[in-house]
Structures are given as structure tokens and as C-alpha cells.
Design a protein around this motif. Structure first.
Motif, mmCIF file in Angstrom:
data_model
loop_
_atom_site.group_PDB
_atom_site.id
_atom_site.type_symbol
_atom_site.label_atom_id
_atom_site.label_comp_id
_atom_site.label_asym_id
_atom_site.label_seq_id
_atom_site.Cartn_x
_atom_site.Cartn_y
_atom_site.Cartn_z
ATOM 1 N N ARG A 3 -3.983 -1.993 3.623
ATOM 2 C CA ARG A 3 -5.379 -2.159 4.054
ATOM 3 C C ARG A 3 -5.450 -2.644 5.505
ATOM 4 O O ARG A 3 -6.200 -2.103 6.314
ATOM 5 N N GLN A 4 -4.626 -3.631 5.825
ATOM 6 C CA GLN A 4 -4.595 -4.141 7.190
ATOM 7 C C GLN A 4 -4.094 -3.067 8.162
ATOM 8 O O GLN A 4 -4.618 -2.929 9.270
ATOM 9 N N GLU A 42 -2.537 -4.980 0.365
ATOM 10 C CA GLU A 42 -3.119 -5.727 1.486
ATOM 11 C C GLU A 42 -2.505 -5.296 2.815
ATOM 12 O O GLU A 42 -3.219 -5.126 3.810
ATOM 13 N N VAL A 69 3.885 -10.749 5.024
ATOM 14 C CA VAL A 69 2.508 -10.684 5.520
ATOM 15 C C VAL A 69 2.454 -11.047 7.005
ATOM 16 O O VAL A 69 1.810 -10.359 7.806
#
Length: 144
Positions: free
Chosen positions: A132-133, A129, A27
Motif C-alpha cells: 500500500r505504501q 501495508e 517497515v
């Protein structure tokens, strides 16, 4: 039975720790990568997604090897069976049934399957995620 649950829980927690460390790295790295210059956003998006999934696959491979090591130490697989194969079949929840654990360790296979299912779900959430980012970053970069 309690011994199986405790040992299976310990292996699962070890894998969760591995996964947590990899997730934090993935991340954080994806966020930094998405801040790079915004030319060729489609290439950057593809590169970030390929890298994310590749790292997660390596993490899952490491987690399967942790189960394999535990199976080997505890002598869970029947004689002649490969503990790595047995770990992969259980962790991925394929459950072919061609190799079953020795009687005294019957609960470790389902515990590995539960651990794998949870960690695959976690990986899927992180992949979504990151995507999406990346899409949000790409869309911000496309605006004048």
C-alpha cells in the motif's frame, strides 16, 4: 498440562519478539526505500516487495528453528523423527500426522500451529501495508 502451556507460551513469546524486531526493520527499511528517486517506479515496487517477502520468509524460518530447538531440548518428537521437520509441519499447520509428539508434550504441536498462524497473519498484514505504501509512493511520483 500447565508445564506444556508455559513452555509453549515461552517459545511463542520468543518468536513474537523475533517477529516484532523483523517487522520494525522491514517497515522502516521499506519506508526509506520508497523515498528514493522515483524513476522506474515499477522496478522499485517489485524490488521492495521481493525484499520484504524474502526477509519475512527468513524470519519464519528462524521461528521454525526456535520451535525445532525447543522440540529437541524437550525431546518432543518420537525417536527417529526429525525435530526440524516436525517443527515445520506444526508451524505451517500442515499437520500431516506422520509424526506426532510424545504423549507428555501433546499440546506443543497445536501451540506451534497457533503461533505460526498468528505470525503468518501478521506477515500478511505487513506485506499488504508495504504494498500500500509502495503504491501510494509510486502514484505520487507519477504526478507532474
Amino acid at each position: 498440562m500447565l508445564r506444556q502451556l508455559l513452555l509453549g507460551g515461552a517459545v511463542s513469546l520468543g518468536n513474537i519478539a523475533i517477529h516484532a524486531a523483523v517487522m520494525a526493520t522491514v517497515v522502516g527499511t521499506a519506508r526509506r526505500a520508497l523515498e528514493w528517486e522515483r524513476h522506474r517506479p515499477q522496478v522499485r515496487l517489485a524490488a521492495v516487495m521481493v525484499a520484504t517477502v524474502a526477509v519475512l520468509m527468513i524470519a519464519h524460518l528462524a521461528e521454525v528453528m526456535v520451535w525445532s530447538l525447543a522440540y529437541g531440548i524437550l525431546d518432543v518428537a518420537p525417536p527417529g523423527a526429525d525435530p526440524r521437520y516436525f517443527a515445520f509441519v506444526n508451524y505451517t499447520t500442515l499437520g500431516y500426522g506422520d509424526v506426532v509428539p510424545v504423549e507428555r508434550w501433546r499440546l506443543l504441536g497445536p501451540m506451534a500451529a497457533m503461533n505460526g498462524a498468528l505470525l503468518f497473519g501478521w506477515s500478511t498484514a505487513v506485506i499488504f501495508e508495504v504494498l500500500r505504501q509502495a503504491m501510494r509512493s509510486r502514484d505520487r511520483g507519477d504526478k507532474p
